[in-house]
Motif scaffolding. Structure first.
Motif, PDB file in Angstrom:
ATOM      1  N   TYR A  98       0.853  -1.160   0.128  1.00 47.94           N
ATOM      2  CA  TYR A  98       0.043   0.058   0.134  1.00 47.94           C
ATOM      3  C   TYR A  98       0.808   1.170  -0.004  1.00 47.94           C
ATOM      4  O   TYR A  98       1.480   1.464   1.046  1.00 47.94           O
ATOM      5  CB  TYR A  98      -1.009  -0.060   1.275  1.00 47.94           C
ATOM      6  N   PRO A  99       1.158   1.841  -1.200  1.00 44.48           N
ATOM      7  CA  PRO A  99       2.054   3.029  -1.147  1.00 44.48           C
ATOM      8  C   PRO A  99       1.679   4.130  -0.194  1.00 44.48           C
ATOM      9  O   PRO A  99       2.690   4.756   0.262  1.00 44.48           O
ATOM     10  CB  PRO A  99       1.882   3.478  -2.640  1.00 44.48           C
ATOM     11  N   GLN A 100       0.412   4.347   0.215  1.00 47.13           N
ATOM     12  CA  GLN A 100       0.284   5.366   1.238  1.00 47.13           C
ATOM     13  C   GLN A 100       0.614   4.931   2.630  1.00 47.13           C
ATOM     14  O   GLN A 100       0.797   5.992   3.392  1.00 47.13           O
ATOM     15  CB  GLN A 100      -1.355   5.725   1.101  1.00 47.13           C
ATOM     16  N   ARG A 101       0.875   3.747   2.725  1.00 45.03           N
ATOM     17  CA  ARG A 101       1.303   3.302   4.135  1.00 45.03           C
ATOM     18  C   ARG A 101       2.782   3.202   3.944  1.00 45.03           C
ATOM     19  O   ARG A 101       3.512   3.439   4.919  1.00 45.03           O
ATOM     20  CB  ARG A 101       0.675   2.187   4.406  1.00 45.03           C
ATOM     21  N   ASP A 102       3.152   2.302   2.807  1.00 41.84           N
ATOM     22  CA  ASP A 102       4.592   2.114   3.008  1.00 41.84           C
ATOM     23  C   ASP A 102       5.688   2.956   2.131  1.00 41.84           C
ATOM     24  O   ASP A 102       6.905   2.664   1.938  1.00 41.84           O
ATOM     25  CB  ASP A 102       4.400   0.771   1.970  1.00 41.84           C
ATOM     26  N   GLY A 103       4.893   4.003   1.506  1.00 37.39           N
ATOM     27  CA  GLY A 103       5.919   5.003   0.803  1.00 37.39           C
ATOM     28  C   GLY A 103       6.055   3.906  -0.722  1.00 37.39           C
ATOM     29  O   GLY A 103       5.861   2.927  -0.845  1.00 37.39           O
ATOM     30  N   HIS A 104       6.627   5.029  -1.786  1.00 41.99           N
ATOM     31  CA  HIS A 104       6.688   4.111  -2.724  1.00 41.99           C
ATOM     32  C   HIS A 104       7.939   3.464  -3.058  1.00 41.99           C
ATOM     33  O   HIS A 104       8.977   3.997  -2.795  1.00 41.99           O
ATOM     34  CB  HIS A 104       6.649   5.451  -4.050  1.00 41.99           C
ATOM     35  N   ASP A 109       6.051  -0.321  -7.937  1.00 45.16           N
ATOM     36  CA  ASP A 109       5.327   0.389  -8.888  1.00 45.16           C
ATOM     37  C   ASP A 109       5.467   0.030 -10.463  1.00 45.16           C
ATOM     38  O   ASP A 109       4.681   0.364 -11.196  1.00 45.16           O
ATOM     39  CB  ASP A 109       5.709   1.956  -8.402  1.00 45.16           C
TER      40      ASP A 109
END
Length: 220
Positions: A98-104, A109
């Motif tokens: 989850y990018p919003q949780r884990d960062g990109h 990606d």
């Protein structure tokens, strides 16, 4: 390796999934060594609930103690997972990106790898199997049913080692779920967030169809 060879399950990560898997393991007769990032003393309530078959330990101790080990930490913590104690062991990866949780994370990606492949890269001597990533934590202890139950809920396994996948499939069966083998770790994207099978309570055939119907994020 069969589940008969497993007496202790090591669990690295004591969040929603980790604590629920600890409950399932103890319920099914296994000893549990569970660790989190904050230290064993923060897990006393959980261990007290689980009883004499559970103990709170460090990550290194969980990795060493487990005949099979579950890694259920945030993605950012992969680099902190002990390497040497897990050589040769079956390691279950439960993670989702989850990018919003884990960062990109560029490789995720770009969809050139998967979370389980990232863990396998970090643990070159382990036998990583993807499992337990597409079921709500609360359902782990309530949605299982005996083998042969009509419509029994199914969960996937993915991995590059056939024996390791069989071991995890047998564990799923003991925990109350049919197993659907979706192939190597690289196929794990088929059951990531927003795919047709993600967190849906499917029986085996419907889960197979959902996995087959999955599309890459770039094609959604």
């Amino acid at each position: 390796m069969t589940t008969e060879d497993i007496t202790t399950i090591g669990i690295i990560g004591a969040g929603n999934i980790g604590s629920q898997l600890a409950r399932l393991a103890v319920r099914n007769g296994y000893d549990v060594a569970i660790a989190n990032s904050r230290g064993p003393e923060t897990l006393q309530d959980l261990v007290s609930e689980l009883g004499e078959h559970a103990r709170a330990v460090t990550r290194d101790e969980a990795a060493a103690a487990g005949d099979l080990v579950v890694v259920t930490t945030p993605l950012a913590a992969i680099e902190t997972i002990p390497v040497e104690p897990l050589v040769g062991k079956v390691v279950i990866d439960t993670n989702n990106y989850y990018p919003q949780r884990d960062g990109h994370i560029a490789a995720l990606d770009d969809e050139t790898t998967t979370t389980a492949e990232l863990l396998q890269d970090h643990l070159p001597g382990a036998r990583v199997v993807k499992a337990f990533n597409h079921i709500a934590a609360a359902d782990l202890t309530t949605a299982g049913s005996p083998r042969g139950t009509e419509g029994r809920r199914a969960l996937i396994v993915a991995g590059d080692d056939a024996d390791a996948k069989r071991t995890v499939a047998d564990l799923l069966d003991e925990f109350g779920f049919d197993a659907v083998d979706i192939g190597p770790l690289a196929e794990g994207w088929r059951i990531q967030r927003d795919t047709p099978g993600y967190v849906k309570p499917y029986a085996a055939l419907d889960l197979e169809l959902a996995v087959a119907d999955a599309k890459r994020y770039r094609d959604m």
